[in-house]
Design a protein around this motif. Structure first.
Motif, PDB file in Angstrom:
ATOM      1  N   TRP A 386       0.832  -1.193   0.000  1.00  0.00           N
ATOM      2  CA  TRP A 386       0.000   0.000   0.000  1.00  0.00           C
ATOM      3  C   TRP A 386       0.880   1.262   0.000  1.00  0.00           C
ATOM      4  CZ3 TRP A 386      -4.960  -0.187   3.438  1.00  0.00           C
ATOM      5  CH2 TRP A 386      -5.730  -1.311   3.086  1.00  0.00           C
ATOM      6  N   LEU A 387       1.969   1.201   0.739  1.00  0.00           N
ATOM      7  CA  LEU A 387       2.864   2.351   0.827  1.00  0.00           C
ATOM      8  C   LEU A 387       3.470   2.670  -0.537  1.00  0.00           C
ATOM      9  CD1 LEU A 387       4.334   4.445   2.576  1.00  0.00           C
ATOM     10  CD2 LEU A 387       6.067   2.709   3.041  1.00  0.00           C
ATOM     11  N   VAL A 388       3.873   1.638  -1.287  1.00  0.00           N
ATOM     12  CA  VAL A 388       4.439   1.859  -2.615  1.00  0.00           C
ATOM     13  C   VAL A 388       3.410   2.518  -3.527  1.00  0.00           C
ATOM     14  CG1 VAL A 388       5.306   0.713  -4.689  1.00  0.00           C
ATOM     15  CG2 VAL A 388       6.138   0.023  -2.440  1.00  0.00           C
ATOM     16  N   ARG A 389       2.170   2.034  -3.481  1.00  0.00           N
ATOM     17  CA  ARG A 389       1.119   2.633  -4.314  1.00  0.00           C
ATOM     18  C   ARG A 389       0.887   4.092  -3.948  1.00  0.00           C
ATOM     19  NH1 ARG A 389      -2.328  -2.229  -2.704  1.00  0.00           N
ATOM     20  NH2 ARG A 389      -1.563  -3.901  -4.036  1.00  0.00           N
ATOM     21  N   MET A 390       0.870   4.365  -2.669  1.00  0.00           N
ATOM     22  CA  MET A 390       0.657   5.741  -2.235  1.00  0.00           C
ATOM     23  C   MET A 390       1.820   6.633  -2.667  1.00  0.00           C
ATOM     24  SD  MET A 390      -1.428   7.802  -0.897  1.00  0.00           S
ATOM     25  CE  MET A 390      -2.627   6.616  -0.224  1.00  0.00           C
ATOM     26  N   SER A 391       3.043   6.115  -2.587  1.00  0.00           N
ATOM     27  CA  SER A 391       4.215   6.892  -3.009  1.00  0.00           C
ATOM     28  C   SER A 391       4.157   7.201  -4.502  1.00  0.00           C
ATOM     29  CB  SER A 391       5.500   6.137  -2.675  1.00  0.00           C
ATOM     30  OG  SER A 391       5.643   5.968  -1.277  1.00  0.00           O
ATOM     31  N   LEU A 421       3.200  17.608  -2.439  1.00  0.00           N
ATOM     32  CA  LEU A 421       3.735  16.267  -2.222  1.00  0.00           C
ATOM     33  C   LEU A 421       3.703  15.895  -0.744  1.00  0.00           C
ATOM     34  CD1 LEU A 421       5.258  13.725  -3.238  1.00  0.00           C
ATOM     35  CD2 LEU A 421       7.386  15.011  -2.941  1.00  0.00           C
ATOM     36  N   GLY A 422       4.137  16.824   0.118  1.00  0.00           N
ATOM     37  CA  GLY A 422       4.122  16.551   1.552  1.00  0.00           C
ATOM     38  C   GLY A 422       2.723  16.331   2.086  1.00  0.00           C
ATOM     39  N   LEU A 423       1.775  17.157   1.635  1.00  0.00           N
ATOM     40  CA  LEU A 423       0.388  16.980   2.059  1.00  0.00           C
ATOM     41  C   LEU A 423      -0.169  15.642   1.594  1.00  0.00           C
ATOM     42  CD1 LEU A 423      -1.024  20.565   1.385  1.00  0.00           C
ATOM     43  CD2 LEU A 423      -0.939  19.409   3.604  1.00  0.00           C
ATOM     44  N   ALA A 424       0.142  15.265   0.344  1.00  0.00           N
ATOM     45  CA  ALA A 424      -0.371  14.004  -0.197  1.00  0.00           C
ATOM     46  C   ALA A 424       0.178  12.814   0.573  1.00  0.00           C
ATOM     47  CB  ALA A 424      -0.018  13.893  -1.680  1.00  0.00           C
ATOM     48  N   LEU A 425       1.473  12.823   0.854  1.00  0.00           N
ATOM     49  CA  LEU A 425       2.064  11.698   1.580  1.00  0.00           C
ATOM     50  C   LEU A 425       1.539  11.624   3.010  1.00  0.00           C
ATOM     51  CD1 LEU A 425       5.791  11.767   0.404  1.00  0.00           C
ATOM     52  CD2 LEU A 425       4.081  10.018  -0.081  1.00  0.00           C
ATOM     53  N   THR A 426       1.447  12.766   3.688  1.00  0.00           N
ATOM     54  CA  THR A 426       0.973  12.765   5.071  1.00  0.00           C
ATOM     55  C   THR A 426      -0.490  12.338   5.145  1.00  0.00           C
ATOM     56  OG1 THR A 426       2.540  14.506   5.688  1.00  0.00           O
ATOM     57  CG2 THR A 426       0.643  14.192   7.118  1.00  0.00           C
ATOM     58  N   ALA A 427      -1.343  12.918   4.296  1.00  0.00           N
ATOM     59  CA  ALA A 427      -2.764  12.580   4.323  1.00  0.00           C
ATOM     60  C   ALA A 427      -2.993  11.146   3.864  1.00  0.00           C
ATOM     61  CB  ALA A 427      -3.545  13.551   3.437  1.00  0.00           C
ATOM     62  N   GLY A 428      -2.317  10.737   2.789  1.00  0.00           N
ATOM     63  CA  GLY A 428      -2.519   9.387   2.267  1.00  0.00           C
ATOM     64  C   GLY A 428      -2.032   8.312   3.213  1.00  0.00           C
ATOM     65  N   ASN A 429      -0.815   8.483   3.739  1.00  0.00           N
ATOM     66  CA  ASN A 429      -0.286   7.485   4.677  1.00  0.00           C
ATOM     67  C   ASN A 429      -1.075   7.472   5.982  1.00  0.00           C
ATOM     68  OD1 ASN A 429       1.633   6.820   2.796  1.00  0.00           O
ATOM     69  ND2 ASN A 429       3.293   7.960   3.770  1.00  0.00           N
ATOM     70  N   GLY A 430      -1.526   8.659   6.429  1.00  0.00           N
ATOM     71  CA  GLY A 430      -2.357   8.696   7.635  1.00  0.00           C
ATOM     72  C   GLY A 430      -3.684   7.979   7.428  1.00  0.00           C
ATOM     73  N   TRP A 431      -4.294   8.156   6.265  1.00  0.00           N
ATOM     74  CA  TRP A 431      -5.549   7.466   5.959  1.00  0.00           C
ATOM     75  C   TRP A 431      -5.352   5.955   5.952  1.00  0.00           C
ATOM     76  CZ3 TRP A 431      -6.740   4.784   1.256  1.00  0.00           C
ATOM     77  CH2 TRP A 431      -8.067   4.348   1.179  1.00  0.00           C
ATOM     78  N   LEU A 432      -4.249   5.501   5.351  1.00  0.00           N
ATOM     79  CA  LEU A 432      -3.988   4.063   5.325  1.00  0.00           C
ATOM     80  C   LEU A 432      -3.778   3.512   6.732  1.00  0.00           C
ATOM     81  CD1 LEU A 432      -1.582   3.728   2.246  1.00  0.00           C
ATOM     82  CD2 LEU A 432      -3.971   3.042   2.383  1.00  0.00           C
ATOM     83  N   LEU A 433      -3.109   4.285   7.586  1.00  0.00           N
ATOM     84  CA  LEU A 433      -2.845   3.818   8.944  1.00  0.00           C
ATOM     85  C   LEU A 433      -4.129   3.752   9.768  1.00  0.00           C
ATOM     86  CD1 LEU A 433      -0.517   3.015  10.867  1.00  0.00           C
ATOM     87  CD2 LEU A 433      -0.449   5.397  11.599  1.00  0.00           C
TER      88      LEU A 433
END
Length: 447
Positions: A386-391, A421-433
């Motif tokens: 999931w992390l790779v897809r989000m990245s 990019l920072g917002l996308a990674l933080t929001a996306g990874n937080g949603w997955l967690l």
């Protein structure tokens, strides 16, 4: 019971001491290198101004991207199988891995160097580097041929000599600072700083390798020259697959982000690229100082997951990210009102206008750090795919934002793309967690 007690009492503590010792070397080297690098940047900025600094940054980014794309670094593979060979006392197997790594570095460096030389005239025109631009790119391309750092890095880490690697990196940064100060005092222009960049590239590419060869000899290992490579793949099944997989993710992530200076130079000119390069270097320095925390918390995430405490893992990750974000906002609130005079004092009056760019880039660096921390939490609980897809999704969004915002706002647009990019990674990874986690040891569910 005695064996277990002995293991718990003496077997673990040396490991922890070794981790702490190596981490302290890495942290000290990162802090000193960051500070020395900022001082070198100050001399270069004062000597060259925004346009000259932009040309220097574009020439360095050009070589870096081609090296990253065409030079597959073998150190991860050698580290993975080299530790196994060392633990098993298989000296010849370890040396074969080192020789394979050396040949891979020479081949990759040759490919990257030849490509950089061949494409230099066309790239210089596209980047608007002027009539001498092709020569700028060709000069820095020479360092690509002798980039043996990956092999040196692998050997020194396998042999547990993080200290030598740290000392070499700090020494290179210190010499660069001395040369930059001398070039500024002597009134040297762009060619002088390009020559310094070439010397730095050669030193960085060779220093770790030379230290690694000396350490191999001191450790009693034999010569590589007459050692055959026959049996390498049989001894290390999956070596080539790991070589590819360990590089592709880094290539996608780092190369995409390094396109900012290239695209900004081509679309807005070297002066805009110089202002943004200054802002990015300041943001990277702040981010580098936070990376040791990111590395230190990963084992704690893993322990929470191993104990079956998914809720505790979430609380720890989100709490740390909140603390990092709050610290970043506090620092930004303190520096933003005085950013323009601070830039004037450190880098020259020509960079005062870059204050908004620096502020946005610092906010982006804090968000990228929180996104990476959340990514480590995902890795610890088995959500790596999931992390790779989000990245990949965040990188695509970054490129789209870069293409749209740079023509509209120049260097500020490039900084805003990093903020996206920072917002996308933080929001996306937080949603997955925050989604229901898979059972420990179980397979991931589709998002």
């Amino acid at each position: 019971m005695k064996a277990g007690a002995a293991d718990g009492g003496t077997g673990r503590h040396p490991v922890l001491r070794r981790i702490a010792r190596n981490a302290s070397w890495v942290l000290a080297a990162q802090i000193l290198s960051a500070l020395l690098g900022l001082a070198s940047l100050a001399f270069a900025a004062r000597a060259l101004g925004p346009a000259g600094l932009g040309m220097l940054a574009a020439a360095q980014a050009y070589g870096w991207i081609l090296n990253r794309l065409l030079h597959l670094e073998p150190w991860q593979s050698v580290l993975r199988f080299g530790v196994e060979a060392q633990e098993a006392g298989q000296q010849q197997r370890f040396l074969r891995l080192v020789k394979f790594s050396l040949l891979a570095d020479l081949a990759g460096g040759g490919l990257a160097g030849c490509a950089a030389l061949a494409a230099a005239p066309a790239a210089a025109g596209w980047l608007r580097l002027g009539p001498e631009g092709g020569s700028y790119l060709m000069l820095l391309a020479l360092a690509l041929f002798l980039n043996l750092r990956p092999t040196g890095l692998a050997v020194l880490r396998v042999l547990d000599r993080f200290d030598l690697l740290a000392k070499a990196d700090v020494a290179v940064a210190a010499v660069r600072l001395g040369l930059c100060a001398a070039a500024w005092a002597a009134g040297l222009g762009l060619w002088g700083f390009l020559l310094i960049a070439l010397l730095e590239g050669l030193a960085s590419g060779l220093a770790a390798f030379v230290l690694a060869l000396r350490q191999l000899r001191r450790s009693g290992h034999g010569s590589l020259r007459q050692l055959p490579l026959a049996g390498l793949r049989r001894e290390n099944p999956g070596l080539l697959r790991l070589l590819w997989n360990s590089n592709i993710n880094v290539i996608l992530r780092q190369s995409v982000q390094r396109l900012d200076v290239i695209l900004l130079t081509a679309l807005a000119g070297p002066a805009a690229a110089g202002s943004f390069h200054l802002a990015r270097r300041l943001g990277e320095a702040a981010q580098k100082l936070g990376r040791p925390l990111n590395q230190a918390v990963y084992p704690e995430f893993a322990r929470k997951w191993a104990a079956g405490d998914a809720a505790g893992l979430r609380r720890l990750a989100l709490g740390l990210c909140g603390a990092v974000a709050a610290s970043g906002l506090l620092l930004l609130a303190l520096l933003a009102p005085v950013m323009a005079p601070l830039l004037t004092r450190l880098f020259g009056a020509e960079f005062a206008a870059a204050a908004p760019v620096v502020c946005v880039q610092m906010a982006a660096a804090a968000l990228l750090l929180t996104g990476m921390m959340l990514g480590n939490a995902l890795l610890s609980c088995g959500r790596d795919s999931w992390l790779v897809r989000m990245s990949l999704a965040a990188s695509a969004l970054f490129l789209a934002a870069l293409a749209v915002l740079v023509p509209m706002a120049g260097p500020l647009g490039a900084a805003l793309a990093h903020l996206v990019l920072g917002l996308a990674l933080t929001a996306g990874n937080g949603w997955l967690l925050l989604r229901p986690l898979p059972p420990r040891g179980g397979a991931e569910a589709a998002p």
